[in-house]
Design an enzyme around this catalytic site. Sequence first.
Site, short mmCIF file in Angstrom:
data_model
loop_
_atom_site.label_atom_id
_atom_site.label_comp_id
_atom_site.label_asym_id
_atom_site.label_seq_id
_atom_site.Cartn_x
_atom_site.Cartn_y
_atom_site.Cartn_z
N LYS A 16 0.82 -1.22 0.00
CA LYS A 16 0.00 0.00 0.00
C LYS A 16 0.85 1.27 0.00
O LYS A 16 0.48 2.27 -0.60
CB LYS A 16 -0.95 0.02 1.20
CG LYS A 16 -0.29 -0.21 2.54
CD LYS A 16 -0.98 -1.33 3.28
CE LYS A 16 -0.10 -1.78 4.44
NZ LYS A 16 -0.42 -3.10 4.90
N GLY A 39 -6.86 -6.10 3.12
CA GLY A 39 -6.39 -7.49 3.23
C GLY A 39 -7.18 -8.44 2.36
O GLY A 39 -7.18 -8.34 1.13
N ILE A 94 -10.33 -8.71 1.98
CA ILE A 94 -11.64 -8.22 1.50
C ILE A 94 -11.59 -7.87 0.02
O ILE A 94 -10.76 -7.07 -0.38
CB ILE A 94 -12.08 -6.96 2.28
CG1 ILE A 94 -12.00 -7.20 3.78
CG2 ILE A 94 -13.48 -6.54 1.88
CD1 ILE A 94 -12.19 -5.94 4.61
N GLU A 146 3.47 -3.46 15.84
CA GLU A 146 4.89 -3.68 15.59
C GLU A 146 5.74 -2.99 16.65
O GLU A 146 5.27 -2.13 17.39
CB GLU A 146 5.23 -3.16 14.18
CG GLU A 146 4.58 -3.99 13.10
CD GLU A 146 4.88 -3.44 11.71
OE1 GLU A 146 6.02 -3.05 11.46
OE2 GLU A 146 3.95 -3.43 10.88
N LYS A 194 -4.02 3.64 2.40
CA LYS A 194 -5.20 2.97 1.83
C LYS A 194 -6.22 3.99 1.33
O LYS A 194 -6.87 3.79 0.30
CB LYS A 194 -5.81 2.03 2.88
CG LYS A 194 -4.85 0.86 3.17
CD LYS A 194 -5.17 0.15 4.48
CE LYS A 194 -4.15 -0.95 4.76
NZ LYS A 194 -4.30 -1.52 6.11
#
Lengths: 437, 437
Positions: B108, B137, B139, B193, B208
């Site tokens: 992305k 993801g 979808i 993360e 996104k």
Amino acid sequence: MTQHNEAPIRVGLLGAGTVGSQTARLLVEQRDELSARTGRPIELVGVACLDPSKVDAPWIDKALLTTDTAGLCQRADIVVELIGGLEPARTFVLTAIEAGASVVTANKALLAKFGPELYQAADERGVDIYFEAAVGGAIPLVRPLRESLVGDRVSSMLGIVNGTTNYILDEMTTKGLDFEVALNDAQAKGYAEADPTGDIEGEDAANKAAIMATLAFHTATSIDDVTVEGITSITADDIAAATAEHKVVKLLAVVENGEAGVSARVYPALIDENHPLASVHGSFNAVFVHAEAADDLMFYGRGAGGAPTASAVVGDIVTEARHIAQGCTGPSIPLYKDLPKAPIDASKAAFAVRFLIRDKPGVLAAIATEFADRGVSINGVNQDLQPTRHDPGYSGELQQLRIVTHQCDELTLRETVKAVCSLDFVTGTPSILRVLD
Amino acid sequence: MTQHNEAPIRVGLLGAGTVGSQTARLLVEQRDELSARTGRPIELVGVACLDPSKVDAPWIDKALLTTDTAGLCQRADIVVELIGGLEPARTFVLTAIEAGASVVTANKALLAKFGPELYQAADERGVDIYFEAAVGGAIPLVRPLRESLVGDRVSSMLGIVNGTTNYILDEMTTKGLDFEVALNDAQAKGYAEADPTGDIEGEDAANKAAIMATLAFHTATSIDDVTVEGITSITADDIAAATAEHKVVKLLAVVENGEAGVSARVYPALIDENHPLASVHGSFNAVFVHAEAADDLMFYGRGAGGAPTASAVVGDIVTEARHIAQGCTGPSIPLYKDLPKAPIDASKAAFAVRFLIRDKPGVLAAIATEFADRGVSINGVNQDLQPTRHDPGYSGELQQLRIVTHQCDELTLRETVKAVCSLDFVTGTPSILRVLD
């Protein structure tokens, strides 16, 4: 960007009803944008209908209206079938395919009955058949199944795919209406047809279930393979009992690829009021898909209506126009798996059964024994529910007894209910609803 | 069905991390099914990684592992870029395109920064670039936008597209945690993360949003066009105030095509607890799409994770393999509209502003006057909220005052808040949240 100086792609519409006229509107109003997105002009070359004088769509050039449907099938690159029903729709679609046209259709009954035949005919002739609008109206569901999930294994799909029954059940729930009253109300408001049989008996949902199972499991599944139960036997008492337990009644289409094979079913079920499907109201549809790698997916949107359905139809037209411009075809509908069909009796579920009884000491023990004797485990019992005038066979002496089971197989459950009904203090017809986990 | 005796389609994977290894697994385990669905074998010809000794995926033939990424780009029909980040991903993608390979990517950040450049490069070279996994993801969202809705006009999209922030906000809501505690917890559990900046500052969601706006409005929109606000300033008090009003805080990505042009924004917002997005929890994503004809659509599913993302990647690989087998290409990304970008200050919204004040008579009147003087209409005031230890600058003498406005433009709202903050009884940094209708 590609130049637009090539010959236009010729589109022929069969049908000028709600969806047909909205499809024509999008094609006419968005001609320039569609050309930009396709790389070649898309031209509406004809609209076939039974009586051109009755077409009330000012954006359709009257010169395009024709009653020569077969002729239009011969002179279009893309034939858009929006007639509905089995015949003459099937014949026209086959005519178009034989003439080398690709087909876009929103006709779920046709595909649920003759889908595999039509897919094969298109495949052999080297043309495409697209049908996004046949399941879930505007919701992109067919394309994700055919393309996005092509590298995954779909194990089940479950959803609300009929807006009319969803509206009726909503009205029964929020207003406490009887089924007949809610149906009449829906008819008065135009949400149900004059002959509502196809919706309320579950046939429309069953058509969609057959199409979904065929696509999801790569196995030809017809309407005749679908076990169907409609909502005509749902009473206000069923709804009241559901509400008391923080549940709602929804008509579900369920397709599964289980150990015993492929199953496709339509039935009313109790679902928890916090379940995402519980908040799908009115004419909206929603479908859950479970796939091995993708896990859970849900698709939601308008399941019917002229403009929403036309949106899906035009998406298919543009996709096919691109293929024609490139001289290629889209993915075929691969039915190579040919999985066995699972017998309905083998399916397992939790059930809510409501009996009408003449209460006296020992009744619960006698009923519970019938369940225990057949190994059907009881999850809960509710004897507080009073029968109302809604119940056929009501008299002041009667009470309701509601039993919710754990998972059991359907055959055993039905045998148990039959045994209970033969007890002398049980009367009337029991209500049986599946309970969604 | 098509025969499979033709040359295989060669797939090269760049990256053998979580998504890469799951993609390889699906390609290897489902080889026969994918061939049946494609009409031609799909063969994994190489997996490029920095250190083959560290790849822990028993289904990957060790002989396929290579550190020669550029070389793999030269010898594959389809290059699957799963490296992430801007460079060297961009260079490898361009290398693949120049070599005549089609590209599938889940990157992305790359597309949000260089998407239009890459789309154009692919278009000019006559190859495809697919990226279903880059937004949402598993979808199916990119394909519906590129194809299903191609005949419609999308006016807005709104959704939850970052699972890490969604998880953190969920934890803050259900457990009453501070942001820092919830973040540490998410890191300990692997949901965030070690360097969570890209998620919590909203950058991942903004990437996104840029991709969604580009696709939906046929207008090149980059990450630099997106106005971004993360969740780092959300306090437990904000959450408590929301809960008291039956609302939840969600980080939203919103793209709109309004009168002033295209806008793309990411911000935390208050939404009603009955809104469908309120029940999207943890790592799940959900995106609403509003289109002229289709009306409202919603797509829901796993927004991240190895297997779900790999499902989308393999769907793209199979789609592209079919194109290669037929010698054609998929739809390009048409950016012909080139709409203006709307200035952020012009956007209208309802806002909830929480001030920290030293309470004394006349405070509310003074603050309300500042709002009135600038024409900002007040919808509600709540002074019952007690400040907690969470508030920076807390002392026992301070109180919270929370004001919810009607729709107003953002610039005026910010000027009003600035004026209020200059009043001598107002202290600390105010919290400003948009309120979703």
